[in-house]
Scaffold this active site. Structure first.
Site, PDB file in Angstrom:
ATOM      1  N   HIS A 100       0.808  -1.218   0.000  1.00  0.00           N
ATOM      2  CA  HIS A 100       0.000   0.000   0.000  1.00  0.00           C
ATOM      3  C   HIS A 100       0.844   1.271   0.000  1.00  0.00           C
ATOM      4  CE1 HIS A 100       1.314  -0.594   4.048  1.00  0.00           C
ATOM      5  NE2 HIS A 100       0.980   0.644   4.341  1.00  0.00           N
ATOM      6  N   HIS A 141       1.550   6.930   0.659  1.00  0.00           N
ATOM      7  CA  HIS A 141       0.781   5.964   1.449  1.00  0.00           C
ATOM      8  C   HIS A 141      -0.652   5.969   0.931  1.00  0.00           C
ATOM      9  CE1 HIS A 141      -1.087   4.017   4.903  1.00  0.00           C
ATOM     10  NE2 HIS A 141       0.136   3.689   5.312  1.00  0.00           N
TER      11      HIS A 141
END
Length: 164
Positions: free
Chosen positions: A67, A82
């Site tokens: 991620h 992120h």
């Protein structure tokens, strides 16, 4: 003899780029207090509407983890992209990252796609953050040039970060 195997040089580029189409927001508006409080560094966030993800800076890819993607700029600033909040729990399923550690990218280069529907089904926020993780040591100043409540395309310039 012909440059094969030589690593591309990281270009000097102080610009910050929107990593995904959507509304760019200040970190203080992020629902997670760790990000909103700047504990992971200064930066900005996006409420995404698109699913193509591009490099938020020009630099070398230093980390790829389901991620998140890390970058190091030529001036030493370390930047973390992120995607989503608490999305580590999804074990990378919605994220198809095409960049690899060691790749040298330009701001706006395609590096991933995201199936945001999977993030929504999991009940997690899609908010995507761009963080300068070595803010205290290396960041001299940061400018922001986006408009509130205006959708911004992926790869558009949204500010600058100047290293010490």
């Amino acid at each position: 003899m012909f440059g094969f195997g030589k690593k591309k040089k990281v270009a000097q580029d102080e610009r910050l780029y929107n990593p995904v189409a959507g509304n760019v927001i200040a970190l203080a508006q992020v629902s997670d207090p760790v990000f909103a409080g700047g504990m992971m560094g200064d930066g900005f966030a996006v409420e995404p509407t698109g699913n193509e993800v591009v490099a938020p800076v020009s630099g070398e890819v230093t980390m790829v983890q389901g991620h998140a993607v890390g970058f190091k700029r030529a001036d030493g600033l370390e930047v973390l992209l992120h995607m989503g909040i608490d999305t580590v729990s999804l074990d990378g399923a919605p994220f198809k990252i095409t960049a690899s550690v060691g790749d040298v990218v330009q701001g706006g280069d395609a590096i991933a796609t995201v199936d945001w529907a999977q993030v929504e089904v999991a009940g997690l926020p899609k908010t995507t953050m761009v963080l300068i993780t070595n803010t205290a040591d290396k960041l001299a100043s940061m400018t922001r040039s986006w408009e509130e409540d205006v959708e911004t395309v992926a790869g558009s310039e949204v500010g600058t970060a100047i290293a010490k």
